[in-house]
Scaffold this motif. Structure first.
Motif, PDB file in Angstrom:
ATOM      1  N   SER A 168       0.851  -1.185   0.000  1.00 26.51           N
ATOM      2  CA  SER A 168       0.000   0.000   0.000  1.00 26.51           C
ATOM      3  C   SER A 168       0.888   1.236   0.000  1.00 26.51           C
ATOM      4  O   SER A 168       2.060   1.178   0.370  1.00 26.51           O
ATOM      5  CB  SER A 168      -0.939   0.008   1.206  1.00 26.51           C
ATOM      6  N   GLY A 169       0.308   2.338  -0.422  1.00 28.56           N
ATOM      7  CA  GLY A 169       1.068   3.579  -0.478  1.00 28.56           C
ATOM      8  C   GLY A 169       0.149   4.734  -0.846  1.00 28.56           C
ATOM      9  O   GLY A 169      -1.062   4.551  -0.960  1.00 28.56           O
ATOM     10  N   VAL A 170       0.739   5.905  -1.019  1.00 30.04           N
ATOM     11  CA  VAL A 170      -0.078   7.075  -1.351  1.00 30.04           C
ATOM     12  C   VAL A 170      -0.576   6.961  -2.783  1.00 30.04           C
ATOM     13  O   VAL A 170       0.031   6.308  -3.627  1.00 30.04           O
ATOM     14  CB  VAL A 170       0.725   8.381  -1.168  1.00 30.04           C
ATOM     15  N   ARG A 171      -1.708   7.641  -3.037  1.00 33.90           N
ATOM     16  CA  ARG A 171      -2.323   7.583  -4.353  1.00 33.90           C
ATOM     17  C   ARG A 171      -1.534   8.441  -5.356  1.00 33.90           C
ATOM     18  O   ARG A 171      -0.789   9.335  -4.961  1.00 33.90           O
ATOM     19  CB  ARG A 171      -3.784   8.032  -4.251  1.00 33.90           C
ATOM     20  N   ILE A 172      -1.754   8.131  -6.632  1.00 38.17           N
ATOM     21  CA  ILE A 172      -0.936   8.721  -7.698  1.00 38.17           C
ATOM     22  C   ILE A 172      -1.720   9.781  -8.455  1.00 38.17           C
ATOM     23  O   ILE A 172      -2.912   9.611  -8.735  1.00 38.17           O
ATOM     24  CB  ILE A 172      -0.480   7.606  -8.673  1.00 38.17           C
ATOM     25  N   GLY A 173      -1.043  10.873  -8.779  1.00 40.55           N
ATOM     26  CA  GLY A 173      -1.607  11.838  -9.717  1.00 40.55           C
ATOM     27  C   GLY A 173      -2.641  12.767  -9.146  1.00 40.55           C
ATOM     28  O   GLY A 173      -3.343  13.449  -9.889  1.00 40.55           O
ATOM     29  N   ILE A 174      -2.778  12.822  -7.815  1.00 42.81           N
ATOM     30  CA  ILE A 174      -3.780  13.691  -7.197  1.00 42.81           C
ATOM     31  C   ILE A 174      -3.098  14.881  -6.528  1.00 42.81           C
ATOM     32  O   ILE A 174      -1.891  14.854  -6.276  1.00 42.81           O
ATOM     33  CB  ILE A 174      -4.640  12.925  -6.165  1.00 42.81           C
ATOM     34  N   THR A 175      -3.873  15.927  -6.261  1.00 46.03           N
ATOM     35  CA  THR A 175      -3.304  17.123  -5.644  1.00 46.03           C
ATOM     36  C   THR A 175      -3.891  17.382  -4.261  1.00 46.03           C
ATOM     37  O   THR A 175      -3.409  18.238  -3.542  1.00 46.03           O
ATOM     38  CB  THR A 175      -3.564  18.362  -6.532  1.00 46.03           C
ATOM     39  N   LYS A 176      -4.958  16.643  -3.897  1.00 47.55           N
ATOM     40  CA  LYS A 176      -5.569  16.828  -2.571  1.00 47.55           C
ATOM     41  C   LYS A 176      -5.525  15.519  -1.802  1.00 47.55           C
ATOM     42  O   LYS A 176      -5.556  14.450  -2.398  1.00 47.55           O
ATOM     43  CB  LYS A 176      -7.023  17.282  -2.720  1.00 47.55           C
TER      44      LYS A 176
END
Length: 203
Positions: A168-176
Motif C-alpha cells: 500500500s502507499g499514497v495515491r498517484i496523480g492527485i493534488t488533494k
DNA sequence: AGAGAGATGATCT
DNA sequence: GATCATCTCTCTA
C-alpha cells in the motif's frame, strides 16, 4: 527464459454484496481478482480507494451529473473522462449515499491479449494495462458502461483463489489528500503503473 | 531513467 | 477560465 506469471486462478463470480463493505476493505480484497469486460481483461494488480469524506474524491462536494453513480447503491460502475482524453473506471462501494469507489489502476493481462494489443496500439504486455487510462482503452471501457452492474454482462469479476502479498502507499496523480495511503497493489507484480516503495510496503 | 511539455474536453467556479 | 484520479513523446544524461 520464461517470464514469471502470477499464479492466481479466477474463483467464484463476485456479486454486489462483495462491494457493500468499507471501501478500505474492498480495495485490497480486489487485488488478485480477475476483471473481464466482454471476456477481455485479467488480474487486478493495482487499485485506489476514494471516499466522499476526503477532498480527492469526485464525490467530495456532493452529487453532480457526472458523479451521481457514486451516490447510488454499491456494485455499479462509475466511468469518467480524464484529462479530456482517457477513461477511468471505478467500482462503487459501501452503501447508497456513501459515495465511495475503487479506481482500477492496473491489470495483469490474461484474457484477450490480442484484442488489447490491437486497441492499445502497443505490443509489450507490460504496457497494455499499467495505468487507469490504459486499462479502459485495453478493455474497451467508455462512458457507455457508466452505471452498469458489476455482476452482469458485459462485466465479470471473479474472486481471487489465494491472497497475494499486498503493498500500500499514497495515491498517484492527485493534488488533494495526498497523504492518505489508499493505493493498494500486488507485491512484486511487473504490471503496476508504478512500483511501491519498500518503505510503504506491508503484508 | 528521469524531467518536461503537449494533447484535449468535461466539469465546476 | 482553471482544474484535472493521464499518457506519450522528446530531450538530457
Amino acid at each position: 527464459m520464461a517470464e514469471k506469471r502470477t499464479e492466481i486462478a479466477p474463483g467464484r463470480a463476485l456479486t454486489k454484496a462483495f462491494f457493500a463493505r468499507s471501501v478500505l476493505k474492498v480495495a485490497p480484497d480486489l487485488v488478485g481478482a480477475t476483471l473481464l469486460v466482454n471476456g477481455v481483461g485479467g488480474i487486478i494488480v493495482e487499485v485506489e480507494a476514494y471516499h466522499h469524506t476526503e477532498p480527492a474524491a469526485h464525490s467530495f462536494n456532493g452529487p453532480t451529473p457526472r458523479n451521481r453513480v457514486m451516490f447510488g447503491p454499491p456494485g455499479f460502475l462509475y466511468v469518467y473522462r480524464s484529462y479530456g482524453i482517457h477513461w477511468c473506471m471505478n467500482f462503487v462501494c459501501e452503501k447508497e449515499g456513501s459515495a465511495s469507489a475503487v479506481l482500477v489502476r492496473a491489470i495483469e493481462p490474461t484474457f484477450g491479449i490480442a484484442a488489447m494489443k490491437r486497441r492499445r496500439g502497443v505490443t509489450e504486455e507490460r504496457n497494455l494495462c499499467s495505468g487507469p487510462g490504459k486499462v479502459c482503452e485495453a478493455l474497451g471501457v467508455s462512458d457507455k458502461l457508466n452505471n452498469k452492474a458489476l455482476d452482469a454482462p458485459p462485466i465479470e469479476i471473479f474472486a481471487r483463489t489465494k491472497r497475494p502479498g499486498i503493498a500500500s502507499g499514497v495515491r498517484i496523480g492527485i493534488t488533494k489528500a495526498v497523504e492518505l495511503p489508499w493505493r493498494y497493489g500486488m507485491k512484486g507484480s511487473r504490471f503496476l503503473s508504478k512500483p511501491f516503495s519498500d518503505a510503504m510496503a506491508k503484508q
